[in-house]
Design a protein around this motif. Sequence first.
Motif, PDB file in Angstrom:
ATOM      1  N   TYR A  37     -39.324 -20.260  -0.760  1.00 59.64           N
ATOM      2  CA  TYR A  37     -39.017 -19.216   0.333  1.00 59.64           C
ATOM      3  C   TYR A  37     -38.291 -18.010  -0.382  1.00 59.64           C
ATOM      4  N   GLU A  44     -33.129 -13.157   6.395  1.00 54.26           N
ATOM      5  CA  GLU A  44     -34.239 -13.975   6.861  1.00 54.26           C
ATOM      6  C   GLU A  44     -34.897 -14.769   5.971  1.00 54.26           C
ATOM      7  N   LEU A  45     -35.135 -16.031   5.843  1.00 58.45           N
ATOM      8  CA  LEU A  45     -35.990 -16.948   4.797  1.00 58.45           C
ATOM      9  C   LEU A  45     -37.396 -16.617   5.064  1.00 58.45           C
ATOM     10  N   PHE A  91     -35.686 -19.652  -2.776  1.00 64.00           N
ATOM     11  CA  PHE A  91     -35.387 -20.957  -2.509  1.00 64.00           C
ATOM     12  C   PHE A  91     -36.547 -21.910  -2.701  1.00 64.00           C
ATOM     13  N   PHE A 103     -35.851 -32.211   5.144  1.00 61.85           N
ATOM     14  CA  PHE A 103     -36.401 -30.878   4.599  1.00 61.85           C
ATOM     15  C   PHE A 103     -34.972 -30.368   3.829  1.00 61.85           C
ATOM     16  N   PHE A 105     -33.112 -28.175   0.649  1.00 59.48           N
ATOM     17  CA  PHE A 105     -33.334 -26.911  -0.020  1.00 59.48           C
ATOM     18  C   PHE A 105     -32.598 -27.061  -1.312  1.00 59.48           C
ATOM     19  N   GLY A 106     -33.011 -26.275  -2.419  1.00 59.05           N
ATOM     20  CA  GLY A 106     -32.349 -26.323  -3.310  1.00 59.05           C
ATOM     21  C   GLY A 106     -31.162 -25.087  -3.409  1.00 59.05           C
ATOM     22  N   PRO A 107     -30.177 -24.910  -4.261  1.00 53.60           N
ATOM     23  CA  PRO A 107     -29.422 -23.911  -4.245  1.00 53.60           C
ATOM     24  C   PRO A 107     -29.603 -22.322  -4.273  1.00 53.60           C
ATOM     25  N   GLY A 108     -31.012 -22.119  -4.861  1.00 53.29           N
ATOM     26  CA  GLY A 108     -31.259 -20.956  -4.727  1.00 53.29           C
ATOM     27  C   GLY A 108     -31.004 -20.293  -6.229  1.00 53.29           C
TER      28      GLY A 108
ATOM     29  N   TYR B  33     -34.097 -26.649  13.836  1.00 54.85           N
ATOM     30  CA  TYR B  33     -33.310 -27.142  12.552  1.00 54.85           C
ATOM     31  C   TYR B  33     -31.938 -26.048  12.826  1.00 54.85           C
ATOM     32  N   TYR B  35     -28.796 -24.597   9.900  1.00 57.83           N
ATOM     33  CA  TYR B  35     -28.707 -24.716   8.508  1.00 57.83           C
ATOM     34  C   TYR B  35     -27.422 -23.983   8.447  1.00 57.83           C
ATOM     35  N   GLN B  37     -25.261 -21.817   5.154  1.00 64.96           N
ATOM     36  CA  GLN B  37     -25.406 -21.370   3.945  1.00 64.96           C
ATOM     37  C   GLN B  37     -24.134 -20.738   3.311  1.00 64.96           C
ATOM     38  N   GLN B  41     -24.559 -21.385  -2.616  1.00 64.59           N
ATOM     39  CA  GLN B  41     -24.934 -22.748  -2.355  1.00 64.59           C
ATOM     40  C   GLN B  41     -26.472 -22.473  -1.749  1.00 64.59           C
ATOM     41  N   GLY B  42     -27.127 -23.673  -1.639  1.00 68.08           N
ATOM     42  CA  GLY B  42     -28.539 -23.559  -0.643  1.00 68.08           C
ATOM     43  C   GLY B  42     -27.968 -23.683   0.776  1.00 68.08           C
ATOM     44  N   LEU B  43     -29.280 -24.269   1.444  1.00 69.88           N
ATOM     45  CA  LEU B  43     -29.022 -24.589   2.682  1.00 69.88           C
ATOM     46  C   LEU B  43     -28.815 -25.736   3.186  1.00 69.88           C
ATOM     47  N   TYR B  48     -30.715 -31.382  13.762  1.00 70.20           N
ATOM     48  CA  TYR B  48     -32.275 -31.140  13.851  1.00 70.20           C
ATOM     49  C   TYR B  48     -32.590 -31.872  15.041  1.00 70.20           C
ATOM     50  N   PHE B  88     -22.844 -18.417   6.708  1.00 67.92           N
ATOM     51  CA  PHE B  88     -24.008 -17.638   7.129  1.00 67.92           C
ATOM     52  C   PHE B  88     -24.744 -18.928   7.850  1.00 67.92           C
ATOM     53  N   LEU B  90     -28.206 -20.511   9.733  1.00 70.05           N
ATOM     54  CA  LEU B  90     -29.639 -20.046   9.887  1.00 70.05           C
ATOM     55  C   LEU B  90     -30.275 -21.152  10.876  1.00 70.05           C
ATOM     56  N   ALA B 103     -41.176 -24.109   7.704  1.00 67.67           N
ATOM     57  CA  ALA B 103     -40.445 -23.719   8.789  1.00 67.67           C
ATOM     58  C   ALA B 103     -40.383 -22.185   9.012  1.00 67.67           C
ATOM     59  N   PHE B 104     -40.230 -21.740  10.205  1.00 70.61           N
ATOM     60  CA  PHE B 104     -39.846 -20.377  10.353  1.00 70.61           C
ATOM     61  C   PHE B 104     -38.407 -20.036  10.467  1.00 70.61           C
ATOM     62  N   PHE B 105     -37.880 -19.217  10.090  1.00 70.90           N
ATOM     63  CA  PHE B 105     -36.294 -18.997  10.294  1.00 70.90           C
ATOM     64  C   PHE B 105     -36.109 -17.645  10.929  1.00 70.90           C
ATOM     65  N   GLY B 106     -34.943 -17.643  11.592  1.00 75.14           N
ATOM     66  CA  GLY B 106     -34.292 -16.704  12.288  1.00 75.14           C
ATOM     67  C   GLY B 106     -33.611 -15.769  11.365  1.00 75.14           C
ATOM     68  N   GLN B 107     -33.089 -14.705  11.699  1.00 73.67           N
ATOM     69  CA  GLN B 107     -32.469 -13.782  10.853  1.00 73.67           C
ATOM     70  C   GLN B 107     -30.968 -14.182  10.588  1.00 73.67           C
TER      71      GLN B 107
END
Lengths: 115, 114
Positions: A37, A44-45, A91, A103, A105-108, B33, B35, B37, B41-43, B48, B88, B90, B103-107
């Motif tokens: 992503y 937004e991802l 990500f 599901f 995610f990595g840290p990016g 879901y 998440y 952030q 760091q990641g998500l 969920y 943040f 998501l 997955a589709f994400f919001g803003q």
Amino acid sequence: AQKVTQAQTEISVVEKEDVTLDCVYETRDTTYYLFWYKQPPSGELVFLIRRNSFDEQNEISGRYSWNFQKSTSSFNFTITASQVVDSAVYFCALSEGHYGQNFVFGPGTRLSVLP
Amino acid sequence: DGGITQSPKYLFRKEGQNVTLSCEQNLNHDAMYWYRQDPGQGLRLIYYSQIVNDFQKGDIAEGYSVSREKKESFPLTVTSAQKNPTAFYLCASRISGTPNTEAFFGQGTRLTVV
């Protein structure tokens, strides 16, 4: 437990350079899916690609390419001839489980492409 | 246009207050879901839901609560029990709870404690 590692926290390149973003994953499942992503400054991802564990073919889409190697548990992402618009956080993610509930995610990796 | 709408975009909370973040989708997705952030760091998965009236805790559910009364909606409440809620947030959805769908994400909603 499943895990995704992106060892590169930040990368800076000059426009038109090629850049590779690394992703290493851990899972005990034989069936799993990997994703990349992009997160631009807006937050937004944006989905880029999905790859399943049975398909090790590399994929190319325009300036983007992905190299999936099960032997090293890696799913690396290369941008060729980078552009300023490629600047974002990228990500890598792993999806597994019968219902996809896992599901992770990595840290990016924050990529900055300088003009 | 189909998509996921999160509101508000920015939210400020006083110490000790509960706040609710909205997430609505019109993609007819079963799974949703939340998440969190944090910088660098990641998500991290909070909660969920794979179907209406059912939801599961993620890795960092403490101090948060959710509901899933309608397929389209999955609101997240940040309670006063969450000691460090500035982050943040998501929301995402998937067609179903199967692992091969993206997955589709919001803003996102940026929550700040003041």
